[in-house]
Design a protein around this motif. Structure first.
Motif, PDB file in Angstrom:
ATOM      1  N   PRO A   8       8.201   2.252   4.060  1.00  0.00           N
ATOM      2  CA  PRO A   8       7.527   2.197   5.373  1.00  0.00           C
ATOM      3  C   PRO A   8       6.666   0.937   5.536  1.00  0.00           C
ATOM      4  O   PRO A   8       6.404   0.501   6.650  1.00  0.00           O
ATOM      5  CB  PRO A   8       6.644   3.443   5.393  1.00  0.00           C
ATOM      6  CG  PRO A   8       7.098   4.295   4.267  1.00  0.00           C
ATOM      7  CD  PRO A   8       7.855   3.456   3.307  1.00  0.00           C
ATOM      8  N   GLY A   9       6.237   0.338   4.437  1.00  0.00           N
ATOM      9  CA  GLY A   9       5.428  -0.881   4.495  1.00  0.00           C
ATOM     10  C   GLY A   9       6.226  -2.132   4.792  1.00  0.00           C
ATOM     11  O   GLY A   9       5.658  -3.189   5.036  1.00  0.00           O
ATOM     12  N   HIS A  10       7.558  -2.031   4.776  1.00  0.00           N
ATOM     13  CA  HIS A  10       8.410  -3.191   5.034  1.00  0.00           C
ATOM     14  C   HIS A  10       8.200  -3.745   6.444  1.00  0.00           C
ATOM     15  O   HIS A  10       8.288  -4.950   6.672  1.00  0.00           O
ATOM     16  CB  HIS A  10       9.885  -2.807   4.827  1.00  0.00           C
ATOM     17  CG  HIS A  10      10.845  -3.913   5.120  1.00  0.00           C
ATOM     18  ND1 HIS A  10      10.980  -5.009   4.296  1.00  0.00           N
ATOM     19  CD2 HIS A  10      11.697  -4.116   6.150  1.00  0.00           C
ATOM     20  CE1 HIS A  10      11.886  -5.822   4.804  1.00  0.00           C
ATOM     21  NE2 HIS A  10      12.342  -5.311   5.926  1.00  0.00           N
ATOM     22  N   PHE A  11       7.908  -2.881   7.393  1.00  0.00           N
ATOM     23  CA  PHE A  11       7.778  -3.301   8.793  1.00  0.00           C
ATOM     24  C   PHE A  11       6.331  -3.587   9.191  1.00  0.00           C
ATOM     25  O   PHE A  11       6.052  -3.844  10.352  1.00  0.00           O
ATOM     26  CB  PHE A  11       8.393  -2.248   9.708  1.00  0.00           C
ATOM     27  CG  PHE A  11       9.859  -2.052   9.433  1.00  0.00           C
ATOM     28  CD1 PHE A  11      10.789  -2.981   9.867  1.00  0.00           C
ATOM     29  CD2 PHE A  11      10.302  -0.968   8.697  1.00  0.00           C
ATOM     30  CE1 PHE A  11      12.135  -2.823   9.599  1.00  0.00           C
ATOM     31  CE2 PHE A  11      11.651  -0.804   8.434  1.00  0.00           C
ATOM     32  CZ  PHE A  11      12.573  -1.735   8.881  1.00  0.00           C
ATOM     33  N   LYS A  12       5.421  -3.547   8.216  1.00  0.00           N
ATOM     34  CA  LYS A  12       4.011  -3.832   8.481  1.00  0.00           C
ATOM     35  C   LYS A  12       3.662  -5.168   7.837  1.00  0.00           C
ATOM     36  O   LYS A  12       3.620  -5.290   6.620  1.00  0.00           O
ATOM     37  CB  LYS A  12       3.125  -2.722   7.912  1.00  0.00           C
ATOM     38  CG  LYS A  12       3.358  -1.380   8.559  1.00  0.00           C
ATOM     39  CD  LYS A  12       2.512  -0.319   7.904  1.00  0.00           C
ATOM     40  CE  LYS A  12       2.842   1.042   8.509  1.00  0.00           C
ATOM     41  NZ  LYS A  12       2.198   2.124   7.766  1.00  0.00           N
ATOM     42  N   THR A  13       3.404  -6.158   8.651  1.00  0.00           N
ATOM     43  CA  THR A  13       3.052  -7.482   8.155  1.00  0.00           C
ATOM     44  C   THR A  13       1.560  -7.515   7.844  1.00  0.00           C
ATOM     45  O   THR A  13       0.741  -7.050   8.638  1.00  0.00           O
ATOM     46  CB  THR A  13       3.396  -8.562   9.188  1.00  0.00           C
ATOM     47  OG1 THR A  13       4.790  -8.459   9.509  1.00  0.00           O
ATOM     48  CG2 THR A  13       3.096  -9.945   8.677  1.00  0.00           C
ATOM     49  N   PRO A  67       0.810  -1.219   0.000  1.00  0.00           N
ATOM     50  CA  PRO A  67       0.000   0.000   0.000  1.00  0.00           C
ATOM     51  C   PRO A  67       0.849   1.277   0.000  1.00  0.00           C
ATOM     52  O   PRO A  67       0.351   2.343  -0.345  1.00  0.00           O
ATOM     53  CB  PRO A  67      -0.836  -0.108   1.274  1.00  0.00           C
ATOM     54  CG  PRO A  67      -0.130  -1.081   2.130  1.00  0.00           C
ATOM     55  CD  PRO A  67       0.649  -1.991   1.231  1.00  0.00           C
ATOM     56  N   CYS A  68       2.132   1.165   0.364  1.00  0.00           N
ATOM     57  CA  CYS A  68       2.999   2.354   0.426  1.00  0.00           C
ATOM     58  C   CYS A  68       3.711   2.624  -0.901  1.00  0.00           C
ATOM     59  O   CYS A  68       3.710   3.745  -1.390  1.00  0.00           O
ATOM     60  CB  CYS A  68       4.020   2.204   1.547  1.00  0.00           C
ATOM     61  SG  CYS A  68       3.274   2.060   3.177  1.00  0.00           S
ATOM     62  N   CYS A  69       4.339   1.582  -1.474  1.00  0.00           N
ATOM     63  CA  CYS A  69       5.150   1.796  -2.681  1.00  0.00           C
ATOM     64  C   CYS A  69       4.620   1.081  -3.919  1.00  0.00           C
ATOM     65  O   CYS A  69       5.092   1.338  -5.026  1.00  0.00           O
ATOM     66  CB  CYS A  69       6.602   1.404  -2.422  1.00  0.00           C
ATOM     67  SG  CYS A  69       6.859  -0.380  -2.260  1.00  0.00           S
ATOM     68  N   GLY A  70       3.669   0.182  -3.756  1.00  0.00           N
ATOM     69  CA  GLY A  70       3.075  -0.506  -4.886  1.00  0.00           C
ATOM     70  C   GLY A  70       3.810  -1.756  -5.347  1.00  0.00           C
ATOM     71  O   GLY A  70       3.355  -2.432  -6.266  1.00  0.00           O
ATOM     72  N   ARG A  71       4.958  -2.075  -4.743  1.00  0.00           N
ATOM     73  CA  ARG A  71       5.702  -3.279  -5.125  1.00  0.00           C
ATOM     74  C   ARG A  71       4.968  -4.538  -4.677  1.00  0.00           C
ATOM     75  O   ARG A  71       4.175  -4.508  -3.742  1.00  0.00           O
ATOM     76  CB  ARG A  71       7.098  -3.267  -4.489  1.00  0.00           C
ATOM     77  CG  ARG A  71       7.994  -2.186  -5.099  1.00  0.00           C
ATOM     78  CD  ARG A  71       9.366  -2.255  -4.531  1.00  0.00           C
ATOM     79  NE  ARG A  71       9.982  -3.542  -4.866  1.00  0.00           N
ATOM     80  CZ  ARG A  71      11.221  -3.849  -4.555  1.00  0.00           C
ATOM     81  NH1 ARG A  71      11.992  -2.999  -3.901  1.00  0.00           N
ATOM     82  NH2 ARG A  71      11.726  -5.021  -4.878  1.00  0.00           N
ATOM     83  N   CYS A 113       6.411  -5.893   2.458  1.00  0.00           N
ATOM     84  CA  CYS A 113       7.134  -5.307   1.332  1.00  0.00           C
ATOM     85  C   CYS A 113       8.607  -5.726   1.409  1.00  0.00           C
ATOM     86  O   CYS A 113       9.217  -5.664   2.479  1.00  0.00           O
ATOM     87  CB  CYS A 113       7.006  -3.794   1.353  1.00  0.00           C
ATOM     88  SG  CYS A 113       7.816  -2.983  -0.036  1.00  0.00           S
ATOM     89  N   PRO A 114       9.208  -6.137   0.279  1.00  0.00           N
ATOM     90  CA  PRO A 114      10.603  -6.571   0.309  1.00  0.00           C
ATOM     91  C   PRO A 114      11.607  -5.417   0.374  1.00  0.00           C
ATOM     92  O   PRO A 114      12.780  -5.638   0.690  1.00  0.00           O
ATOM     93  CB  PRO A 114      10.760  -7.337  -1.013  1.00  0.00           C
ATOM     94  CG  PRO A 114       9.759  -6.703  -1.921  1.00  0.00           C
ATOM     95  CD  PRO A 114       8.605  -6.318  -1.039  1.00  0.00           C
TER      96      PRO A 114
END
Length: 142
Positions: A67-72, A29-33, A61-62
């Protein structure tokens, strides 16, 4: 976890039906990856059709700078099958609530029927807690 409440103890010979759940929306949801599986959760619970073990694939997020990397992210459908930290699925909760609220069954009668017909062994305290949660949900719906 509630104080004084013990986790449900499954007998070792329990034969679980495996269900697998994936995250439906896999874009960050943050970067679209595209998100990747980072962990798994294996909740177990009773249904009227027998014991189930979910395999929930958890994504994040990989990109470590996102910021979405730390949100599971959990599978969206998980909550529609069973509430977290409960030993029963929604079908059993509704069955218990219907027997208590519509048919006015005693807790001991509900416990006996669950054990005899569905091989679900719950304590009277657990059934009372489930009835209370069912009544809270009914009240909230009103």
């Amino acid at each position: 976890m509630e104080v004084g409440r013990m986790p449900y103890m499954w007998p070792e010979e329990t034969d679980f039906t495996p269900w697998e759940l994936d995250v439906i929306e896999r874009d960050c949801p943050c970067c679209g990856r595209m998100m990747h599986v980072c962990d798994h959760r294996h909740p177990r619970f009773h249904t009227l059709d027998g014991p189930v073990e979910l395999l929930c694939r958890l994504d994040h997020c990989p990109d470590p700078t996102c910021p979405g990397h730390f949100k599971t992210k959990s599978p969206e459908l998980e909550i529609t099958i069973a509430l977290p930290k409960m030993a029963i699925g929604w079908d059993v909760l509704c069955w218990i609530g219907h027997r208590r609220c519509s048919r006015h069954w005693a807790i001991s009668q509900i416990r006996s029927e669950l054990q005899d017909e569905y091989d679900i062994k719950l304590s009277e305290d657990s059934i009372a807690r489930y009835i209370q949660r069912y009544q809270v949900m009914l009240a909230a719906r009103q």
